[in-house]
Design a protein around this motif. Structure first.
Motif, PDB file in Angstrom:
ATOM      1  N   UNK A   1       0.825  -1.209   0.000  1.00  0.00           N
ATOM      2  CA  UNK A   1       0.000   0.000   0.000  1.00  0.00           C
ATOM      3  C   UNK A   1       0.858   1.257   0.000  1.00  0.00           C
ATOM      4  N   UNK A   2       1.944   1.249   0.757  1.00  0.00           N
ATOM      5  CA  UNK A   2       2.817   2.418   0.808  1.00  0.00           C
ATOM      6  C   UNK A   2       3.519   2.652  -0.536  1.00  0.00           C
ATOM      7  N   UNK A   3       3.911   1.572  -1.189  1.00  0.00           N
ATOM      8  CA  UNK A   3       4.557   1.721  -2.496  1.00  0.00           C
ATOM      9  C   UNK A   3       3.554   2.255  -3.530  1.00  0.00           C
ATOM     10  N   UNK A   4       2.321   1.793  -3.440  1.00  0.00           N
ATOM     11  CA  UNK A   4       1.280   2.300  -4.338  1.00  0.00           C
ATOM     12  C   UNK A   4       1.040   3.783  -4.083  1.00  0.00           C
ATOM     13  N   UNK A   5       1.060   4.188  -2.819  1.00  0.00           N
ATOM     14  CA  UNK A   5       0.877   5.598  -2.477  1.00  0.00           C
ATOM     15  C   UNK A   5       1.944   6.462  -3.151  1.00  0.00           C
ATOM     16  N   UNK A   6       3.195   6.038  -3.056  1.00  0.00           N
ATOM     17  CA  UNK A   6       4.295   6.798  -3.665  1.00  0.00           C
ATOM     18  C   UNK A   6       4.146   6.823  -5.182  1.00  0.00           C
TER      19      UNK A   6
ATOM     20  N   UNK B   1       3.458  10.252  -8.110  1.00  0.00           N
ATOM     21  CA  UNK B   1       4.175  10.570  -9.343  1.00  0.00           C
ATOM     22  C   UNK B   1       3.280  10.447 -10.574  1.00  0.00           C
ATOM     23  N   UNK B   2       2.460   9.390 -10.617  1.00  0.00           N
ATOM     24  CA  UNK B   2       1.567   9.198 -11.767  1.00  0.00           C
ATOM     25  C   UNK B   2       0.561  10.341 -11.858  1.00  0.00           C
TER      26      UNK B   2
ATOM     27  N   UNK C   1      -1.926  18.213 -13.588  1.00  0.00           N
ATOM     28  CA  UNK C   1      -1.500  19.438 -14.267  1.00  0.00           C
ATOM     29  C   UNK C   1      -2.412  19.718 -15.464  1.00  0.00           C
ATOM     30  N   UNK C   2      -2.640  18.690 -16.287  1.00  0.00           N
ATOM     31  CA  UNK C   2      -3.504  18.862 -17.448  1.00  0.00           C
ATOM     32  C   UNK C   2      -4.948  19.124 -17.070  1.00  0.00           C
TER      33      UNK C   2
ATOM     34  N   UNK D   1      -3.757   3.441  -0.438  1.00  0.00           N
ATOM     35  CA  UNK D   1      -3.528   2.554  -1.594  1.00  0.00           C
ATOM     36  C   UNK D   1      -4.522   2.956  -2.687  1.00  0.00           C
ATOM     37  N   UNK D   2      -4.256   4.068  -3.318  1.00  0.00           N
ATOM     38  CA  UNK D   2      -5.203   4.666  -4.253  1.00  0.00           C
ATOM     39  C   UNK D   2      -5.195   3.970  -5.612  1.00  0.00           C
ATOM     40  N   UNK D   3      -6.270   4.217  -6.372  1.00  0.00           N
ATOM     41  CA  UNK D   3      -6.306   3.740  -7.745  1.00  0.00           C
ATOM     42  C   UNK D   3      -5.292   4.511  -8.574  1.00  0.00           C
ATOM     43  N   UNK D   4      -4.328   3.827  -9.155  1.00  0.00           N
ATOM     44  CA  UNK D   4      -3.246   4.502  -9.869  1.00  0.00           C
ATOM     45  C   UNK D   4      -3.719   4.982 -11.239  1.00  0.00           C
ATOM     46  N   UNK D   5      -4.232   4.059 -12.047  1.00  0.00           N
ATOM     47  CA  UNK D   5      -4.625   4.410 -13.406  1.00  0.00           C
ATOM     48  C   UNK D   5      -5.795   5.365 -13.488  1.00  0.00           C
TER      49      UNK D   5
END
Length: 300
Positions: free
Chosen positions: A48-53, A57-58, A64-65, A134-138
């Motif tokens: 979960x922590x790695x997903x957070x980081x 970045x993603x 921004x857009x 642990x958020x949804x990345x995509x």
């Protein structure tokens, strides 16, 4: 324009709230040990922590857009001189933001390509404040487009992003088993840990229910509400759980599943259906969509 966008990017209330998030996480960890409950599991927590980081970045370019598009919509809005940063307009924005989140979140569960980006928030079999991070990345790619219509209605992007942050901060405390139930009046109006535990359940009764951010009334009004039942404890995770804790598998594994389904289909109509129909649909197998499963179980 660029200066305005960067100003909003820098004033992220969620990042400012991170110390409080981790402090609460520590309290929950101590509570779990005192109650002799397996609230946390080491490999799952660090995944979960790695997903957070990774999410931080993603999220940079889409955010921004997205904010840039919000400013474009705001500058085009004929209502921008009507809407102001006064309390009545903040209240209106609160309800509009909350409804927007409900629609966005529901779409994440009912459209397969969006679910592929959201599933990393659900593929933990543990339910704790670490899971909240642990958020949804995509899902970050399309997220901000859902809020652009609010800018067209004349709301300043600064107001919109601030309200989005407040909503996410509220949702953090929902990811815990340390709180059983809130008072009945609060449970009726607002999203609570009990309601959100249901949302993370893989039980047929609980699948794709309780998409709320702050107000549970949207789920009640639009037919996606389910009560947490003492007689049916929540089983966290997916209907088919992942076995890997590798960050790429956790974050992007569902994209692989979806891609394989698309390749398996011969007709272009079926290929598109795998992208846009709800998870569980199949062109050559049983229909395992949540609504179908509930109907077969006599729950709808």
């Amino acid at each position: 324009m660029f200066d305005r966008v960067m100003t909003v990017m820098q004033d992220d209330l969620v990042l400012l709230a991170l110390p409080a998030f981790f402090a609460a996480l520590g309290v929950e960890l101590l509570w779990g040990k005192k109650q002799f409950r397996p609230v946390y599991e080491s490999q799952d927590f660090w995944a979960s922590m790695r997903i957070m980081v990774l999410t931080v970045f993603v999220d940079l370019l889409p955010k921004l857009g997205g904010i840039f598009l919000m400013f474009l919509c705001y500058d085009l809005s004929p209502l921008k001189d009507t809407v102001s940063r006064t309390i009545p307009w903040w209240i209106v924005l609160f309800f509009l933001d909350d409804l927007t989140y409900y629609l966005f979140h529901r779409a994440n569960h009912e459209v397969r390509w969006m679910w592929a980006g959201h599933s990393s928030h659900h593929n933990s079999q543990y339910y704790n404040l670490g899971t909240a991070l642990r958020q949804g990345v995509g899902e970050r790619v399309a997220k901000y487009l859902f809020w652009c219509p609010l800018a067209l209605l004349g709301f300043d992007p600064v107001m919109i992003v601030t309200m989005m942050s407040i909503s996410l901060i509220y949702q953090y405390w929902l990811h815990t088993e340390a709180i059983d139930r809130m008072p009945k009046w609060y449970e009726f109006i607002f999203n609570t840990p009990s309601h959100h535990r249901v949302h993370h359940g893989s039980n047929t009764r609980y699948l794709d229910r309780n998409h709320a951010a702050v107000l549970i009334i949207w789920d009640r009004l639009l037919g996606t509400f389910s009560e947490e039942l003492v007689s049916e404890p929540v089983r966290y995770g997916l209907t088919q759980n992942i076995t890997s804790q590798r960050v790429l598998d956790v974050a992007f594994g569902e994209y692989g599943n979806m891609s394989r389904d698309v390749k398996r289909a011969a007709r272009w109509q079926d290929k598109l259906a795998y992208l846009f129909k709800a998870p569980g649909w199949s062109h050559d197998g049983p229909d395992k969509r949540s609504n179908t499963l509930r109907q077969e179980a006599g729950l709808d």
